[in-house]
Motif scaffolding. Sequence first.
Motif, PDB file in Angstrom:
ATOM      1  N   ASN A 133       0.969  -1.395   0.299  1.00  0.00           N
ATOM      2  CA  ASN A 133       0.232   0.048   0.333  1.00  0.00           C
ATOM      3  C   ASN A 133       0.819   1.304   0.099  1.00  0.00           C
ATOM      4  O   ASN A 133       0.768   2.128   0.191  1.00  0.00           O
ATOM      5  N   LYS A 151      -1.332   3.548   5.184  1.00  0.00           N
ATOM      6  CA  LYS A 151      -1.122   3.882   3.596  1.00  0.00           C
ATOM      7  C   LYS A 151       0.434   4.177   3.800  1.00  0.00           C
ATOM      8  O   LYS A 151       1.468   4.558   5.179  1.00  0.00           O
ATOM      9  N   GLY A 174      -3.514   6.136  -0.394  1.00  0.00           N
ATOM     10  CA  GLY A 174      -3.378   7.475   0.348  1.00  0.00           C
ATOM     11  C   GLY A 174      -4.538   7.531   1.519  1.00  0.00           C
ATOM     12  O   GLY A 174      -4.628   8.176   1.901  1.00  0.00           O
ATOM     13  N   SER A 175      -4.530   6.588   1.458  1.00  0.00           N
ATOM     14  CA  SER A 175      -5.938   5.756   2.745  1.00  0.00           C
ATOM     15  C   SER A 175      -5.137   4.305   3.133  1.00  0.00           C
ATOM     16  O   SER A 175      -5.040   3.538   2.282  1.00  0.00           O
ATOM     17  N   ASP A 176      -5.335   4.016   4.810  1.00  0.00           N
ATOM     18  CA  ASP A 176      -5.649   2.526   5.093  1.00  0.00           C
ATOM     19  C   ASP A 176      -5.995   1.431   4.081  1.00  0.00           C
ATOM     20  O   ASP A 176      -6.889   1.452   3.673  1.00  0.00           O
ATOM     21  N   SER A 200     -11.604   3.040   0.080  1.00  0.00           N
ATOM     22  CA  SER A 200     -11.325   4.251   0.227  1.00  0.00           C
ATOM     23  C   SER A 200     -10.722   5.137  -0.418  1.00  0.00           C
ATOM     24  O   SER A 200      -9.225   4.887   0.477  1.00  0.00           O
ATOM     25  N   GLY A 201     -10.989   6.106  -0.526  1.00  0.00           N
ATOM     26  CA  GLY A 201      -9.553   6.544  -1.304  1.00  0.00           C
ATOM     27  C   GLY A 201      -9.661   6.699  -3.076  1.00  0.00           C
ATOM     28  O   GLY A 201      -9.826   6.164  -3.695  1.00  0.00           O
TER      29      GLY A 201
END
Length: 99
Positions: free
Chosen positions: A8, A55, A12-14, A85-86
Motif C-alpha cells: 500500500n 498507507k 492515500g488511505s489504509d 476508500s480513496g
Amino acid sequence: MIRLQISNTFGGSDLAITEAAIAVPTGGKPGVGEIEASPIAGLTFNGATSVTIPKGKVVYSDPIDFSVAAESMLTLTLYLASGQSGNSITGHPGSRTTS
C-alpha cells in the motif's frame, strides 16, 4: 513455502483486506477468467485472515505450503468488505504478464 508481499506504498488511505487467497489460473495461462479448483490457499497475516495495511506500508503473508514451479502464473484474490476508500491506490497494471 512461499510468502506474498502486498503493498500500500502509494495508497492515500489504509487498505483493509478482509480475506485473500492464491490459486493457479486455468491452464496456467495469464489473463484467463477462471482458476484451477486445486490448489487454492487462503492467506493469513500473523495468524489472522484479515489485515489492514497502513498507507505507505507493506505487509507479508504468513508462509504457506504452496508448491509452484519457477515462472509459474498465480492468481491473487483480495476481498475488501468495505470497498476501497480513496482514489489514490498502489497498482500493478502489468500484473497479467511476466514482469
